[in-house]
Design a protein around this motif. Structure first.
Motif, PDB file in Angstrom:
ATOM      1  N   GLY A 229      31.319 -27.316  55.854  1.00 52.88           N
ATOM      2  CA  GLY A 229      31.253 -27.925  57.178  1.00 52.88           C
ATOM      3  C   GLY A 229      31.522 -26.975  58.334  1.00 52.88           C
ATOM      4  N   TYR A 230      32.097 -25.807  58.050  1.00 59.02           N
ATOM      5  CA  TYR A 230      32.432 -24.851  59.106  1.00 59.02           C
ATOM      6  C   TYR A 230      31.330 -23.816  59.340  1.00 59.02           C
ATOM      7  N   THR A 231      30.230 -23.901  58.610  1.00 55.30           N
ATOM      8  CA  THR A 231      29.239 -22.830  58.584  1.00 55.30           C
ATOM      9  C   THR A 231      28.726 -22.456  59.972  1.00 55.30           C
ATOM     10  N   ALA A 232      28.438 -23.441  60.817  1.00 62.05           N
ATOM     11  CA  ALA A 232      27.849 -23.146  62.124  1.00 62.05           C
ATOM     12  C   ALA A 232      28.789 -22.368  63.039  1.00 62.05           C
ATOM     13  N   ALA A 233      30.074 -22.334  62.724  1.00 65.17           N
ATOM     14  CA  ALA A 233      31.018 -21.561  63.544  1.00 65.17           C
ATOM     15  C   ALA A 233      30.739 -20.073  63.463  1.00 65.17           C
ATOM     16  N   ILE A 234      30.237 -19.622  62.309  1.00 63.96           N
ATOM     17  CA  ILE A 234      29.944 -18.190  62.148  1.00 63.96           C
ATOM     18  C   ILE A 234      28.448 -17.923  62.035  1.00 63.96           C
ATOM     19  N   CYS A 235      27.671 -18.991  61.902  1.00 66.41           N
ATOM     20  CA  CYS A 235      26.214 -18.857  61.838  1.00 66.41           C
ATOM     21  C   CYS A 235      25.623 -19.893  62.801  1.00 66.41           C
ATOM     22  N   PRO A 236      25.618 -19.586  64.105  1.00 67.22           N
ATOM     23  CA  PRO A 236      25.226 -20.568  65.121  1.00 67.22           C
ATOM     24  C   PRO A 236      23.829 -21.138  64.916  1.00 67.22           C
ATOM     25  N   GLU A 237      22.975 -20.412  64.198  1.00 61.89           N
ATOM     26  CA  GLU A 237      21.629 -20.921  63.939  1.00 61.89           C
ATOM     27  C   GLU A 237      21.655 -22.231  63.153  1.00 61.89           C
ATOM     28  N   LEU A 238      22.770 -22.494  62.473  1.00 67.44           N
ATOM     29  CA  LEU A 238      22.884 -23.709  61.672  1.00 67.44           C
ATOM     30  C   LEU A 238      23.616 -24.841  62.398  1.00 67.44           C
ATOM     31  N   GLN A 239      23.915 -24.631  63.698  1.00 70.37           N
ATOM     32  CA  GLN A 239      24.421 -25.738  64.504  1.00 70.37           C
ATOM     33  C   GLN A 239      23.381 -26.859  64.506  1.00 70.37           C
ATOM     34  N   GLU A 240      23.818 -28.075  64.264  1.00 74.24           N
ATOM     35  CA  GLU A 240      22.976 -29.269  64.153  1.00 74.24           C
ATOM     36  C   GLU A 240      22.208 -29.345  62.834  1.00 74.24           C
ATOM     37  N   VAL A 241      22.251 -28.286  62.032  1.00 73.96           N
ATOM     38  CA  VAL A 241      21.631 -28.326  60.696  1.00 73.96           C
ATOM     39  C   VAL A 241      22.672 -28.766  59.677  1.00 73.96           C
ATOM     40  N   ILE A 242      23.830 -28.098  59.687  1.00 76.75           N
ATOM     41  CA  ILE A 242      24.971 -28.548  58.883  1.00 76.75           C
ATOM     42  C   ILE A 242      25.993 -29.151  59.851  1.00 76.75           C
ATOM     43  N   VAL A 243      26.211 -30.445  59.719  1.00 75.02           N
ATOM     44  CA  VAL A 243      27.097 -31.160  60.639  1.00 75.02           C
ATOM     45  C   VAL A 243      28.400 -31.501  59.920  1.00 75.02           C
ATOM     46  N   PRO A 244      29.547 -31.091  60.467  1.00 72.40           N
ATOM     47  CA  PRO A 244      30.830 -31.431  59.837  1.00 72.40           C
ATOM     48  C   PRO A 244      31.136 -32.919  59.957  1.00 72.40           C
ATOM     49  N   LEU A 245      31.879 -33.414  59.002  1.00 73.20           N
ATOM     50  CA  LEU A 245      32.344 -34.800  59.016  1.00 73.20           C
ATOM     51  C   LEU A 245      33.763 -34.830  58.484  1.00 73.20           C
ATOM     52  N   ARG A 246      34.665 -35.439  59.223  1.00 72.57           N
ATOM     53  CA  ARG A 246      36.061 -35.541  58.786  1.00 72.57           C
ATOM     54  C   ARG A 246      36.230 -36.756  57.878  1.00 72.57           C
ATOM     55  N   GLY A 247      36.797 -36.517  56.705  1.00 71.79           N
ATOM     56  CA  GLY A 247      37.138 -37.586  55.787  1.00 71.79           C
ATOM     57  C   GLY A 247      38.644 -37.758  55.718  1.00 71.79           C
ATOM     58  N   GLN A 248      39.073 -38.885  55.160  1.00 69.62           N
ATOM     59  CA  GLN A 248      40.497 -39.211  55.135  1.00 69.62           C
ATOM     60  C   GLN A 248      40.894 -39.768  53.770  1.00 69.62           C
ATOM     61  N   VAL A 249      42.084 -39.382  53.312  1.00 72.01           N
ATOM     62  CA  VAL A 249      42.567 -39.773  51.985  1.00 72.01           C
ATOM     63  C   VAL A 249      44.035 -40.191  52.091  1.00 72.01           C
ATOM     64  N   THR A 250      44.429 -41.130  51.216  1.00 69.32           N
ATOM     65  CA  THR A 250      45.817 -41.590  51.161  1.00 69.32           C
ATOM     66  C   THR A 250      46.295 -41.590  49.718  1.00 69.32           C
ATOM     67  N   ALA A 251      47.589 -41.431  49.527  1.00 67.71           N
ATOM     68  CA  ALA A 251      48.205 -41.544  48.200  1.00 67.71           C
ATOM     69  C   ALA A 251      49.176 -42.722  48.231  1.00 67.71           C
ATOM     70  N   HIS A 252      48.954 -43.715  47.351  1.00 68.31           N
ATOM     71  CA  HIS A 252      49.737 -44.954  47.327  1.00 68.31           C
ATOM     72  C   HIS A 252      50.678 -44.980  46.117  1.00 68.31           C
ATOM     73  N   ARG A 253      51.913 -45.351  46.346  1.00 72.72           N
ATOM     74  CA  ARG A 253      52.790 -45.681  45.226  1.00 72.72           C
ATOM     75  C   ARG A 253      52.322 -47.021  44.646  1.00 72.72           C
ATOM     76  N   PRO A 254      52.326 -47.181  43.324  1.00 73.34           N
ATOM     77  CA  PRO A 254      51.770 -48.405  42.725  1.00 73.34           C
ATOM     78  C   PRO A 254      52.619 -49.637  43.025  1.00 73.34           C
ATOM     79  N   GLY A 255      51.930 -50.798  43.148  1.00 74.07           N
ATOM     80  CA  GLY A 255      52.617 -52.064  43.329  1.00 74.07           C
ATOM     81  C   GLY A 255      53.296 -52.514  42.045  1.00 74.07           C
TER      82      GLY A 255
END
Length: 412
Positions: A257-283
């Motif tokens: 997801g960071y590729t376009a930061a160092i290869c500007p030609e890929l801006q809008e070609v590879i688009v970063p997306l933030r995902g989210q994760v949680t860890a739950h103690r069991p019920g």
């Protein structure tokens, strides 16, 4: 999406959220194999996740005298690989019809087989090299809540069984709504689908893989972001960092997801997306021995994915669950274009916090006295418009290679 895709991509940010798997960080987290940055290399790999580590291992195994340098902007395996949910899972039936339409039946079959074989080989590699990564091959179940999605899934599985008869990659079992509630503890579903999969700590796996690479001569340079690269004469590339410049015959961008930061030609070609994760103690009503399979929960707009921590592991019985993008404002559109993994979205966190009780219902019971959520974090993935990764030598740029944009799929 056009507006979000045009947001300038930057290098990884300092002080990211600490993923469940990275706490505590491994002893090689801040390793620099040599105090000074090497001046030259045969190959420089940018990125120390599963892609960069796998490339380094294969190169050094096949050509032991190759001088390989790996540059990592932050700690070793600090990106998406070390921040995922812990699945090794293909779910090839969900993309098989689309792949048939876009690339043809022959290649769609190859993709499904590749996904299945990759899962098997990752677990076999971990066993062969005794990598302590909570390696676990197990059955997975997809709990489906939407009738239209269920009907599509059944058709896709029938197509795979017809075009790939007897192949383990097409081996799926369908279960009823009653089965989903009684066997898999999830009331209210249309049905369930089981198949082969697994789980592991991708962080521990890749750290183990990096250690194998180091024993073969890899020069790892962490906390060394590359800011720019350019041609240097006919046979070299110049890679600039704050610690100096490395001259290399070949470069591999394993930067997802960071590729376009160092290869500007890929801006809008590879688009970063933030995902989210949680860890739950069991019920309190969850099985005392822990769940013996991983899960995905699939509904109209999206899905969540979940693995249980195996017996004998740290925090055994914990449930690691990620997703929630579809319920965020604008259907999660604003999560595209960001590389900020220093924070989490409060709306998604609230939703993910409620998922375990929502999906397991009365089978969840009361929360653990210490609270349901043990940890939550975010990570950055890379996506393309056509849903396919970019892999290979970049056209017109001899010696410049890329392996990136895995649509959240190549990081487990």
């Amino acid at each position: 999406m056009d507006k979000r895709a045009s947001v300038p991509v930057t290098l990884p940010k300092n002080n990211p959220t600490i993923a469940y798997w990275q706490d505590p960080p491994d002893e090689i987290a801040d390793l620099r194999s040599t105090p000074q940055l090497p001046k030259t290399a045969d190959l420089v790999i940018i990125g120390s996740g599963i892609t960069g580590a796998s490339i380094a291992y294969n190169v050094l195994s096949r050509a032991p005298n190759t001088k390989v340098v790996m540059l990592e902007a932050r700690q070793a395996c600090s990106g998406a690989t070390g921040r995922n949910g812990g699945h090794t899972k293909a779910a090839s039936y969900t993309t098989f019809p689309i792949n048939v339409e876009s690339v043809g039946l022959e290649d769609a079959i190859k993709i499904a087989k590749l996904e299945y074989n990759t899962i098997k080989q990752i677990h076999a590699f971990a066993r062969e090299h005794s990598i302590p990564c909570d390696n676990r091959e197990l059955e997975t179940v997809d709990i489906v809540y939407d009738q239209a999605i269920w009907d599509e899934s059944v058709r896709a599985i029938e197509l795979m069984k017809k075009t790939m008869p007897g192949d383990p990659a097409s081996r799926y079992t369908l279960w009823s709504s009653t089965d989903a509630e009684e066997k898999f503890l999830c009331p209210g579903a249309v049905g369930a689908i089981t198949y082969e999969a697994g789980s592991l700590s991708a962080y521990k796996f890749v750290v183990g893989l990096l250690k194998l690479c180091l024993s073969k001569g890899l020069n790892l340079q962490t906390n060394t972001p590359m800011t720019r690269f350019s041609r240097h004469g006919k046979d070299y590339w110049a890679l600039e960092t704050e610690r100096g410049t490395v001259y290399a015959h070949k470069i591999v961008l394993a930067t997802n997801g960071y590729t376009a930061a160092i290869c500007p030609e890929l801006q809008e070609v590879i688009v970063p997306l933030r995902g989210q994760v949680t860890a739950h103690r069991p019920g309190t009503n969850m099985p005392k021995a822990g769940l013996n399979r991983s899960y995905s929960f699939i509904y109209g707009k999206g899905f969540e994915y979940m693995i249980p921590r195996p017996p004998g592991s740290k925090y055994e019985g914990d449930i690691v669950i990620g997703g929630g993008l579809a319920i965020a404002k604008e259907d999660g559109l604003y999560q595209y274009g960001t590389v900020d993994d220093t924070t989490t979205d409060p709306d998604i966190l609230e939703y993910l916090t409620a998922t375990t009780q929502r999906y397991f219902g009365k089978n969840w019971g009361q929360d653990h006295p210490a609270g349901r959520i043990r940890k939550h974090w975010s990570g950055i993935m890379g996506f393309t418009a056509d849903g396919h990764p970019l892999v290979g030598e970049i056209p017109g740029e001899p010696g410049l290679y890329i392996s990136a944009a895995f649509q959240g799929h190549g990081t487990f």
